[in-house]
Design an enzyme around this catalytic site. Structure first.
Site, mmCIF file in Angstrom:
data_model
loop_
_atom_site.group_PDB
_atom_site.id
_atom_site.type_symbol
_atom_site.label_atom_id
_atom_site.label_comp_id
_atom_site.label_asym_id
_atom_site.label_seq_id
_atom_site.Cartn_x
_atom_site.Cartn_y
_atom_site.Cartn_z
ATOM 1 N N ASN A 184 0.648 -3.531 -5.824
ATOM 2 C CA ASN A 184 1.447 -4.290 -4.866
ATOM 3 C C ASN A 184 1.514 -3.501 -3.561
ATOM 4 O O ASN A 184 2.378 -2.644 -3.372
ATOM 5 C CB ASN A 184 2.849 -4.543 -5.420
ATOM 6 C CG ASN A 184 3.621 -5.505 -4.544
ATOM 7 O OD1 ASN A 184 3.329 -5.639 -3.360
ATOM 8 N ND2 ASN A 184 4.606 -6.166 -5.121
ATOM 9 N N ASP A 185 0.606 -3.815 -2.684
ATOM 10 C CA ASP A 185 0.489 -3.100 -1.409
ATOM 11 C C ASP A 185 1.764 -3.108 -0.591
ATOM 12 O O ASP A 185 1.880 -2.393 0.392
ATOM 13 C CB ASP A 185 -0.571 -3.814 -0.550
ATOM 14 C CG ASP A 185 -1.956 -3.303 -0.829
ATOM 15 O OD1 ASP A 185 -2.088 -2.391 -1.635
ATOM 16 O OD2 ASP A 185 -2.893 -3.840 -0.225
ATOM 17 N N CYS A 186 2.655 -4.003 -0.956
ATOM 18 C CA CYS A 186 3.837 -4.210 -0.129
ATOM 19 C C CYS A 186 5.083 -3.538 -0.685
ATOM 20 O O CYS A 186 6.150 -3.626 -0.089
ATOM 21 C CB CYS A 186 4.091 -5.695 0.029
ATOM 22 S SG CYS A 186 2.704 -6.505 0.802
ATOM 23 N N ARG B 150 -9.845 -1.112 -4.981
ATOM 24 C CA ARG B 150 -9.321 -1.772 -6.179
ATOM 25 C C ARG B 150 -9.809 -3.221 -6.247
ATOM 26 O O ARG B 150 -10.114 -3.727 -7.312
ATOM 27 C CB ARG B 150 -7.794 -1.700 -6.220
ATOM 28 C CG ARG B 150 -7.060 -2.581 -5.237
ATOM 29 C CD ARG B 150 -5.628 -2.873 -5.715
ATOM 30 N NE ARG B 150 -4.683 -1.814 -5.376
ATOM 31 C CZ ARG B 150 -3.980 -1.767 -4.249
ATOM 32 N NH1 ARG B 150 -4.128 -2.703 -3.320
ATOM 33 N NH2 ARG B 150 -3.115 -0.793 -4.036
#
Ligand code: BGC
Ligand code: NOJ
Length: 799
Positions: free
Chosen positions: A483-485, A361
């Site tokens: 939002n990887d988190c 991404r």
């Protein structure tokens, strides 16, 4: 307020005037294969192609003090030992200046009538750094002094270099030649590459054994040989190989002398590795030393570098009434976009260069910053990225630049990833008009024989979302979205596992993402427009299918993704709401406000305006828009990494600059010029006043600025390698200044307060050059279309 430097726009440089910046302020050198990071005190390292596997110089992470390791020069003038870049000696200088320019850094130090100027750069397309050292006697008496160079070799793999000492301390090998000190560890076996540090005149002494040079108990600031005015003339066997030359010099008053060092990397064909048993083939190194080792050769290389960047930065420029805007647009934002494109998120002073390769991404988004600058490389990147996709449309989250293969350690399952391929490809074709790329054959997972057209890859990317819808008809989030988190399927209570790679419990999960929903609608509309373009003329039935999937998603968002005053963020594993007024913390998130307003979902019913109002009300603070509010105050297993961060940092209510432009673009689409301008100025470093508070470089965007809940709101982190570069570029060029590339021309549609609304833009677009004078009078929604016609056009546009 302490100032550490200032912009020199005419020279396209940032001038650092004192060395003790609040954090190392760095620059990047290199344009293709050979890359370097260099701080304002000459710290940093270089590598060829891959920061993990082909590391050339060793660097100390977590060092005390910060930023230890680099290309150091030591000068011994009488009893005084100093370095032109202040560090590592830290002897106070009479003069210090560091100029970070486009692909070069020039450091000047002066002490007691001796001036040393070092120009560091990487010539375009060359695999070396040049260190051009000019010494001038500015005093009234003859100077006799000594100069040492110093670099420390990394044993190639930056990761094992830091951990496998039982082996490493025995493998180091060098060769000593009059023109250069060669580093050839592991060349005897499987490697076909070596490094060298050469100089254009005979040296008076050398060292390649670190402990002899440094002394067992000395640090970089006080090498034993320098203190004693000698060299050990050592040949390293194992331990830690370095390269240091010594010169005993003399300069009459007013006289100058120049030495040109070349720090290079050579890869040989397997069959031509040696010229005699155990002796490396140095032909290519010698060629480089010859090419750059004369003032004329170095001049040409530097001029070539200058023209490279002049050409790049001649494609888009603005002349407005706001100098901060002009320098951001004309110089630093575009430069940062290039660097971010080259490096993805691999090597910075916040990324070790070891952990991450190229993000799927990330790299797709980076394209938006450079398609107008280096379209041919954008094209290749798109094809490389697409080749890491799987037949079901999913894809590797990262790939390694050296091999271009997907990274198995992290795998896939991030459900926003595939859509970014549509985003990147659309940006590329709108800029270039190269519809032909859609017919390029691209394999899956790099497996020969599996090739389908890029267009097919886009179709399966689109289908990956419609094939993975949750109970509300919204996209399932998978491992995480952008939002990887926000790890809704992870439930980790083991501190020894990474949120990014731990088991992804998607079976039975109801976790859906409103951010992906917005992204799907926005990119789906773009995709349909591309497919329907006469140059593609896709099957109308398929186009209709795309459009109806988009419409269905809009419906689902309105029915299940609206919280009353803003867009929800997600549904959790159990179908619970996230980013809702019902939640105690994390009531509102920025990503879904950004993407759903960019997709204009529910615009006619007023949803976009309401969501934007809510973003201003709940997310805006002095330094930008925070990611979520209120911040999470404790760890919530159901949400994952987001709640692992202390309040105000990173994804937990930090100002995550990457996503601020999403809201700003949403604002621009809604025609809210004052909001647009205010938000943009807050995150743009050229407008930032307090350099000590901000801490990191004042010339580039950060990934994150500490939010209002943090201990020091406004403190920047993770500078340089961030999607913020490309997104702020898209935001300012297309939505604020309003120059929007379309398949068949440029649409001029600015959104800027009238006070700043008169400006000139120079824009190269394919084979056309446009000189535009734009005058905004504040008419809502005013726009003007310029059809693409090759040639030079001067236009005055009142809107
Ligand atoms: C960071 C994210 C990043 C992720 C993947 C997390 O710790 O907070 O910003 O995308 O790691 O490396
Ligand atoms: C940084 C990562 O590079 C990017 O992929 C991610 O989307 C953001 N962090 C947000 O978590």
């Amino acid at each position: 307020m302490t100032q550490f430097g200032h912009f020199d726009d005419a020279a396209r440089e940032y001038v650092i005037t004192r060395p003790d910046t609040p954090w190392p302020w760095i620059n990047y050198l290199g344009t293709r294969d050979f890359f370097s990071l260099i701080s304002n005190t000459a710290g940093g390292y270089c590598f060829c192609r891959d920061a993990k596997f082909r590391r050339i110089l060793r660097y100390r992470y977590n060092g005390v003090p910060m930023d230890a390791g680099g290309r150091y020069f030591y000068i011994k003038d009488g009893d005084t030992v100093w370095s032109p870049g202040w560090k590592p000696c830290k002897t106070p200088l009479d003069t210090y200046e560091c100029r970070h320019g486009m692909g070069y850094t020039r450091i000047v130090g002066e002490k007691a009538g001796l001036r040393a100027e070092v120009l560091f750069f990487v010539p375009p397309d060359a695999r070396c750094e040049i260190h051009r050292v000019k010494l001038t006697n500015t005093g009234k008496t003859t100077k006799r002094f000594q100069l040492w160079s110093f670099v420390e070799w990394c044993l190639w793999n930056a990761s094992t270099d830091m951990e496998n000492f039982q082996r490493n301390l025995s493998t180091g090998e060098v060769e000593i030649e009059p023109d250069a000190l060669y580093h050839k560890t592991e060349y005897r076996e499987r490697r076909d590459h070596y490094a060298f540090y050469g100089v254009n005149r005979p040296y008076d002494g050398f060292d390649t054994d670190r402990e002899t040079f440094m002394g067992m108990y000395n640090g970089f600031e006080a090498p034993q040989q320098v203190l004693s005015g000698t060299s050990g003339n050592t040949v390293a066997h194992g331990w830690s190989p370095i390269a240091s030359h010594r010169f005993d010099l003399e300069l009459a008053p007013g006289a100058s002398d120049e030495l040109i060092f070349v720090l290079g990397y050579v890869k040989n064909p397997q069959e031509a590795k040696f010229t005699a048993p155990g002796v490396i083939n140095k032909a290519q190194a010698r060629k480089m030393l010859q090419a750059y080792g004369t003032p004329a050769g170095a001049d040409i290389a530097f001029e070539t570098l200058k023209s490279y960047w002049d050409d790049i930065l001649s494609r888009f420029s603005v002349a407005s009434a706001v100098p901060e805007l002009d320098r951001t647009v004309n110089i630093w934002n575009q430069y940062q976009c290039m660097i971010t494109f080259f490096f993805s998120r691999s090597a910075s002073y916040f990324e070790s260069g070891i952990g991450r390769g190229m993000g799927f991404r990330d790299s797709n988004q980076d394209l938006a910053g450079i398609v107008h600058l280096i379209p041919a490389r954008a094209r290749q990147r798109i094809l490389d990225i697409a080749a890491t996709q799987f037949p079901d449309g999913g894809c590797y989250h990262q790939y390694q630049p050296l091999t271009k293969r997907g990274n198995n350690d992290i795998g896939g399952g991030f459900n926003d990833d595939p859509l970014w391929l549509i985003f990147g490809t659309v940006a590329y074709i709108k800029e270039t008009g190269d519809f032909g790329i859609l017919h390029e054959k691209v394999p899956f997972d790099n497996k020969p024989g599996t090739e389908v057209s890029l267009l097919e890859h886009l179709k399966i990317s689109f289908a990956h979302v419609t094939d993975n819808l949750g109970p509300h008809g919204l996209p399932l989030i998978g491992r995480a979205d952008w939002n990887d988190c926000l790890n809704l399927n992870c439930f980790s209570d083991n501190p020894d596992e990474s949120f990014q790679t731990t088991e992804n419990k998607t079976e039975g999960s109801k976790a859906e993402s409103l951010m992906i929903a917005g992204l799907f609608v926005a990119e789906g509309k773009d995709f349909a427009e591309l497919l329907a373009h006469p140059a593609v003329a896709a099957d109308p039935k398929y186009v209709a299918k795309v459009r109806s999937a988009v419409a269905a998603m809009e419906k689902a968002v309105k029915a299940h993704g609206w919280d009353g005053e803003w867009f929800l963020r997600a549904y959790g594993y159990y179908g619970d709401k996230i980013g809702s007024n019902e939640n105690e913390e994390g009531k509102i998130f920025i990503e879904s406000q950004g993407w759903c307003t960019m997709a204009r979902i529910g615009a006619d019913e007023g949803l976009c305006d309401k969501a934007l109002d809510a973003a201003v009300k709940h997310l805006e603070c002095e330094h930008g828009l925070v990611l979520n509010a209120p911040a999470y105050t404790r760890y919530i297993k159901d949400y994952g990494e987001i709640s692992s961060y202390p309040q105000g940092y990173k994804e937990n209510a930090g100002i995550f600059c990457h996503n601020n432009p999403w809201v700003i673009i949403g604002e621009a689409m809604a025609g809210r010029a004052d909001d647009v301008w205010r938000h943009y100025c807050k995150i743009t470093p050229a407008f930032t006043k307090d350099q000590s508070l901000r801490k990191v470089e004042p010339y580039v965007f950060c990934q994150m600025v500490a939010g209002r809940d943090a201990a020091r709101p406004g403190e920047g982190k993770n500078s340089w390698l961030t999607g913020t570069a490309a997104w702020t570029w898209k935001c300012v060029s297309e939505f604020i200044l309003g120059i929007k590339p379309q398949y068949d021309g440029l649409l001029i549609e600015p959104c800027i307060p009238v006070a700043y609304g008169t400006y000139k833009v120079h824009r190269r677009f394919r084979d056309a050059e446009y000189d535009l004078t734009i005058r905004c009078t504040g008419k809502p929604g005013a726009s003007h279309f310029i059809p693409y016609i090759p040639g030079h056009h001067t236009l005055d546009i009142e809107l």
